[in-house]
Design a protein around this motif. Structure first.
Motif, mmCIF file in Angstrom:
data_model
loop_
_atom_site.group_PDB
_atom_site.id
_atom_site.type_symbol
_atom_site.label_atom_id
_atom_site.label_comp_id
_atom_site.label_asym_id
_atom_site.label_seq_id
_atom_site.Cartn_x
_atom_site.Cartn_y
_atom_site.Cartn_z
ATOM 1 N N ASN A 206 20.434 27.244 11.973
ATOM 2 C CA ASN A 206 21.853 26.920 11.808
ATOM 3 C C ASN A 206 22.055 26.264 10.443
ATOM 4 N N PRO A 207 22.709 26.955 9.508
ATOM 5 C CA PRO A 207 22.856 26.414 8.144
ATOM 6 C C PRO A 207 24.105 25.566 7.940
ATOM 7 N N THR A 208 24.845 25.275 9.016
ATOM 8 C CA THR A 208 26.170 24.662 8.881
ATOM 9 C C THR A 208 26.149 23.403 8.027
ATOM 10 N N ASN A 209 25.272 22.460 8.357
ATOM 11 C CA ASN A 209 25.279 21.190 7.639
ATOM 12 C C ASN A 209 24.890 21.354 6.173
ATOM 13 N N ALA A 210 23.870 22.162 5.921
ATOM 14 C CA ALA A 210 23.429 22.356 4.539
ATOM 15 C C ALA A 210 24.515 23.017 3.706
ATOM 16 N N VAL A 211 25.189 24.007 4.274
ATOM 17 C CA VAL A 211 26.242 24.717 3.544
ATOM 18 C C VAL A 211 27.445 23.808 3.330
ATOM 19 N N ALA A 212 27.869 23.115 4.377
ATOM 20 C CA ALA A 212 29.033 22.236 4.259
ATOM 21 C C ALA A 212 28.764 21.101 3.273
ATOM 22 N N ALA A 213 27.555 20.542 3.326
ATOM 23 C CA ALA A 213 27.220 19.444 2.409
ATOM 24 C C ALA A 213 27.262 19.909 0.960
ATOM 25 N N ALA A 214 26.728 21.093 0.690
ATOM 26 C CA ALA A 214 26.747 21.624 -0.676
ATOM 27 C C ALA A 214 28.175 21.831 -1.153
ATOM 28 N N LYS A 215 29.021 22.382 -0.290
ATOM 29 C CA LYS A 215 30.400 22.662 -0.667
ATOM 30 C C LYS A 215 31.165 21.368 -0.941
ATOM 31 N N VAL A 216 31.037 20.394 -0.055
ATOM 32 C CA VAL A 216 31.755 19.134 -0.223
ATOM 33 C C VAL A 216 31.295 18.400 -1.479
ATOM 34 N N PHE A 217 29.985 18.286 -1.647
ATOM 35 C CA PHE A 217 29.457 17.538 -2.793
ATOM 36 C C PHE A 217 29.825 18.209 -4.103
ATOM 37 N N ALA A 218 29.644 19.534 -4.171
ATOM 38 C CA ALA A 218 29.871 20.244 -5.438
ATOM 39 C C ALA A 218 31.342 20.233 -5.832
ATOM 40 N N THR A 219 32.235 20.404 -4.880
ATOM 41 C CA THR A 219 33.660 20.433 -5.222
ATOM 42 C C THR A 219 34.154 19.049 -5.623
ATOM 43 N N ARG A 220 33.678 18.037 -4.924
ATOM 44 C CA ARG A 220 34.081 16.672 -5.278
ATOM 45 C C ARG A 220 33.502 16.281 -6.635
ATOM 46 N N MET A 221 32.264 16.690 -6.884
ATOM 47 C CA MET A 221 31.644 16.433 -8.180
ATOM 48 C C MET A 221 32.449 17.066 -9.306
ATOM 49 N N GLN A 222 32.901 18.288 -9.074
ATOM 50 C CA GLN A 222 33.651 18.994 -10.114
ATOM 51 C C GLN A 222 34.913 18.228 -10.496
ATOM 52 N N GLN A 223 35.574 17.650 -9.525
ATOM 53 C CA GLN A 223 36.767 16.858 -9.834
ATOM 54 C C GLN A 223 36.399 15.604 -10.632
ATOM 55 N N ASP A 224 35.304 14.961 -10.256
ATOM 56 C CA ASP A 224 34.853 13.769 -10.985
ATOM 57 C C ASP A 224 34.479 14.114 -12.428
ATOM 58 N N VAL A 225 33.812 15.225 -12.607
ATOM 59 C CA VAL A 225 33.401 15.650 -13.946
ATOM 60 C C VAL A 225 34.626 15.970 -14.800
ATOM 61 N N SER A 226 35.589 16.671 -14.220
ATOM 62 C CA SER A 226 36.811 16.999 -14.959
ATOM 63 C C SER A 226 37.544 15.735 -15.400
ATOM 64 N N MET B 243 30.410 19.113 10.171
ATOM 65 C CA MET B 243 29.217 18.270 10.105
ATOM 66 C C MET B 243 29.268 17.111 11.101
ATOM 67 N N ALA B 244 30.482 16.682 11.457
ATOM 68 C CA ALA B 244 30.622 15.521 12.347
ATOM 69 C C ALA B 244 30.018 15.741 13.732
ATOM 70 N N ARG B 245 29.820 17.017 14.114
ATOM 71 C CA ARG B 245 29.231 17.293 15.418
ATOM 72 C C ARG B 245 27.801 16.792 15.508
ATOM 73 N N SER B 246 27.105 16.822 14.381
ATOM 74 C CA SER B 246 25.725 16.316 14.325
ATOM 75 C C SER B 246 25.363 16.090 12.869
ATOM 76 N N PRO B 247 25.861 15.015 12.277
ATOM 77 C CA PRO B 247 25.829 14.857 10.813
ATOM 78 C C PRO B 247 24.439 14.821 10.185
ATOM 79 N N PHE B 248 23.412 14.417 10.924
ATOM 80 C CA PHE B 248 22.093 14.283 10.316
ATOM 81 C C PHE B 248 21.131 15.395 10.744
ATOM 82 N N ALA B 249 21.674 16.412 11.409
ATOM 83 C CA ALA B 249 20.842 17.554 11.747
ATOM 84 C C ALA B 249 20.466 18.311 10.491
ATOM 85 N N ALA B 250 19.338 19.005 10.544
ATOM 86 C CA ALA B 250 18.855 19.744 9.370
ATOM 87 C C ALA B 250 19.850 20.817 8.978
#
Length: 368
Positions: A299-319, A361-368
């Motif tokens: 189940n890639p849900t957490n890894a995919v969601a984490a990448a999307k959230v971090f990268a998009t938020r980072m992009q705003q900070d960088v801009s 991610m809130a369903r199981s935030p620390f799952a792999a």
């Protein structure tokens, strides 16, 4: 593994996508000639992950680089690649051929999920399709369907059994853009107007039974596949653009003189740019982790969601960091930072909002 590919894509973009051309695409110039030239290089073939799963790393690399030159081209690759992967992985022979045509540049696709009232929350889906004899009749509205105006086919998400739970009563239908009863209107937006987001109205659009991708009422797995892929590619696009902004800012501060010394010599300035470099590395690692999880079969849900959230938020900070370091110049159209900021905002919603990712991610935030 990726360095020769990255060098090839960068060289092509450097020769074909100048800042002026990127600005014209942003304002509404058609990207189709450039996009066609890119597909002729074979880079979209990396969306064929059935033959070689590692192609997904290569596709992400193409997205990173092209998006750093033009958000329009980065968006086109992401949308069409995700559509082709859904068609090729979940559809029958006819849809697999359509996927091949998309990857070869002969066809364009658009993914029609978001609706005016429900956003990207599939639970609020109102578009419906009824089986009437030997064909489906599809009615409803889609909103912010990027690329619909130029697409040859729209992949439309619709309820096909309103009595069943959403995950057992939803289908994905491939509908030709020129189908009777289909009305598409471009929506002017703050950036990337060369690849319009659209309002799509379906008024009893008739399509054959085999328009359904895969089995009827069984689109949930296809949507999960397409959603994960779109989020990975959106995150990859953010990595590429943020790196470009950081490198641009580094070069700018080397040349910009303040008090007879380069602006970069000021510790607070150099540290801001180093922070950008660190964030880009972290986001890139999360994208690679998401790809590995996606290809790993779990189940890639957490890894995919984490990448999307971090990268998009980072992009705003960088801009914002670039805007602050450059001051008023960054606000001028003579410099590319204001366009990069506008183009980058789309990533906050593409593939589902960050709030939606956190809900997942809130369903199981620390799952792999």
């Amino acid at each position: 593994m990726l360095e020769p590919l990255g060098s090839e894509v960068s060289t092509w973009c450097e020769n074909n996508v100048s800042l002026d051309i990127a600005g014209q695409l942003d304002q509404g110039q058609s990207p189709l000639p450039l996009y066609k030239a890119m597909t002729e290089k074979g880079w979209l073939d990396y969306a064929d992950i059935r033959e070689d799963p590692d192609n997904l790393y290569r596709l992400a690399e193409v997205c990173k680089i092209t998006n750093s030159y033009s958000g329009v081209l980065g968006n086109m690759i992401s949308v069409n690649a995700a559509c082709a992967i859904m068609l090729g992985s979940c559809g029958g022979a006819e849809h697999q051929q359509l996927a091949s045509d998309i990857l070869a540049g002969g066809k364009l696709a658009a993914f029609a999920l978001t609706e005016p009232q429900a956003g990207t929350d599939v639970r609020g889906l109102e578009t419906e399709a009824y089986l009437a004899g030997d064909h489906w009749e599809v009615s409803g509205e889609k909103y912010l369907t990027t690329g619909a105006k130029v697409a040859d086919v729209l992949l439309v998400v619709a309820r096909t059994n309103s009595q069943a739970p959403m995950n057992r009563g939803t289908s994905l239908l491939a509908i030709p853009r020129d189908a009777s009863g289909l009305n598409i209107k471009s929506l002017p937006k703050m950036a990337a107007n060369g690849y319009a987001s659209c309002h799509v109205v379906l008024d009893r659009v008739a399509v054959p039974e085999d328009a359904v991708v895969g089995d009827p009422n069984a689109a949930w797995g296809t949507l999960a596949l397409g959603g994960a892929l779109e989020r990975i590619l959106v995150a990859a696009c953010c990595v590429g653009l943020s790196r470009t902004i950081g490198e641009y800012l580094y070069n700018y501060t080397q040349e910009r003189q303040v008090g007879n010394q380069p602006l970069y010599q000021l510790t607070n300035i150099s540290h801001q740019i180093v922070d950008i470099a660190i964030q880009v590395r972290a986001a890139d690692a999360l994208v690679n982790q998401a790809i590995a999880a996606f290809l790993g079969g779990g189940n890639p849900t957490n890894a995919v969601a984490a990448a999307k959230v971090f990268a998009t938020r980072m992009q705003q900070d960088v801009s914002m960091a670039a805007m602050q370091v450059m001051g008023g110049r960054a606000y001028l159209q003579a410099f590319p930072v204001e366009r990069w900021m506008r183009e980058g905002l789309l990533a906050l919603w593409a593939g589902g909002t960050n709030e939606l990712q956190k809900n997942l991610m809130a369903r199981s935030p620390f799952a792999a």
